[in-house]
Design a protein around this motif. Sequence first.
Motif, mmCIF file in Angstrom:
data_model
loop_
_atom_site.group_PDB
_atom_site.id
_atom_site.type_symbol
_atom_site.label_atom_id
_atom_site.label_comp_id
_atom_site.label_asym_id
_atom_site.label_seq_id
_atom_site.Cartn_x
_atom_site.Cartn_y
_atom_site.Cartn_z
ATOM 1 N N VAL A 371 0.868 -1.187 0.000
ATOM 2 C CA VAL A 371 0.000 0.000 0.000
ATOM 3 C C VAL A 371 0.900 1.231 0.000
ATOM 4 O O VAL A 371 1.820 1.340 0.822
ATOM 5 N N VAL A 372 0.638 2.136 -0.953
ATOM 6 C CA VAL A 372 1.418 3.377 -1.053
ATOM 7 C C VAL A 372 0.449 4.546 -1.177
ATOM 8 O O VAL A 372 -0.718 4.375 -1.555
ATOM 9 N N PRO A 373 0.911 5.763 -0.862
ATOM 10 C CA PRO A 373 0.054 6.930 -1.107
ATOM 11 C C PRO A 373 -0.184 7.106 -2.606
ATOM 12 O O PRO A 373 0.632 6.684 -3.440
ATOM 13 N N GLU A 374 -1.298 7.709 -2.964
ATOM 14 C CA GLU A 374 -1.546 8.004 -4.370
ATOM 15 C C GLU A 374 -0.410 8.876 -4.906
ATOM 16 O O GLU A 374 -0.098 9.913 -4.323
ATOM 17 N N PRO A 375 0.234 8.484 -5.998
ATOM 18 C CA PRO A 375 1.404 9.229 -6.479
ATOM 19 C C PRO A 375 0.985 10.565 -7.104
ATOM 20 O O PRO A 375 -0.118 10.693 -7.645
ATOM 21 N N PRO A 376 1.876 11.564 -7.069
ATOM 22 C CA PRO A 376 1.555 12.863 -7.683
ATOM 23 C C PRO A 376 1.592 12.822 -9.201
ATOM 24 O O PRO A 376 1.068 13.709 -9.865
#
Length: 397
Positions: A371-376
């Motif tokens: 799980v990762v943050p939504e990428p920019p």
Amino acid sequence: MMPGRRYGWTLAVLLGALLAGTACGPVADRKPQDLRVGYDSLDGSLAVWPPRGDLAADAAVTAAVTDVVRDWRSPVDDRAHLPSSGILFSGRIDGTPVALVAADVPGESASWLLQLTRDGDRYAVTRATDYTDPGYLVYSDVLPVQTAGGRRYLVSARVQKLLGPQGRALTVADGLSAPVDVPACTAVPVTATLRATESLPRGRAADRLLDLGTGTADPRYPLVRDESGTGRRALTGLDTCVLAGDRGPFGSIPRRIGDRDAPRSVPTSWPMAKLTVRSLGEVALGGGEAAELQQLSWDTDAGTMTAVVYRPADGSAPVVSPADRATPLQTYDLPVPGQPLVVLSWRATRDSSLSVPPGTPVLVERPGLVVVPEPPRTQTFSLAGTDKTHYRSITPR
């Protein structure tokens, strides 16, 4: 698996049914170009869809319904093929004349359930739902009907008993059930007991369906097969109106016809059967309480689809991702309020390994789950296996 195969129908039975048109009791004085009343399908000697309703023998009503169906068009402008369509019910419901038509639409090999209501001296199509199973509509035994008094169900002659929500037996008269209190946005079970017939020598004690709720909008067909009962558990606590939305699992992949999206058609991701859920484990974000992460899976007419569900520990509304087609590396946009996430899931083996772009903060990492943050900006992830590497790119919404 198409329902006709489920009951072991043979080509000979179907050909015999087509040749035995008079077995279904055609309306007297019906013009050759009018819709048939009932449907010429037999299970042994049983007429599966005989004419139903107190207006079934009214030739003027049949002609009026036929005229409306002849003029009706699907969202992609295909018309019904009248010779292979039929009026399954024609009668008064709560005092209002209603007709239910199984419409064969050859252009997309589709089968539609049309609900017509009389307004003044004319009928009009008031509901039109696309039957998403690859089989034809009339091979099913329970069809949804929406009226002002609530949900009803039209059943085939094979149905011996029908249970609605909470397992309560429903009264059925002339093939039509009494009104049922089905919520707008909650899935509820519907179970039919099927009598013994030539194709079902022992009958069937529990033919299970899920009704996704009266908030299901046309042309989405609201009944989903749930033979094993797993779908009921999978959808517990979930808002089916959210699931059916443009960003929800069931509505997020539009149907493409030719080289264009067809937004007014039933989505490619719309469920047909085999809804299941499995746990991906618990995840804790930002030091908060651990939430459960689940993966939904279901069959559509375009193959298996999946999505993830984030169930907060505090009991607040679950968060769902759009659908993803079943692939070795699954990726999901999960719009958690204040912290949109990307979930990556795969079947972990000793030889599989996931690579994330350099500098990507990883919130959760365990075999088969990242799980990762939504990428920019667009980023590409890769899953290396024994003999192949799979790539998936994530683009922020």
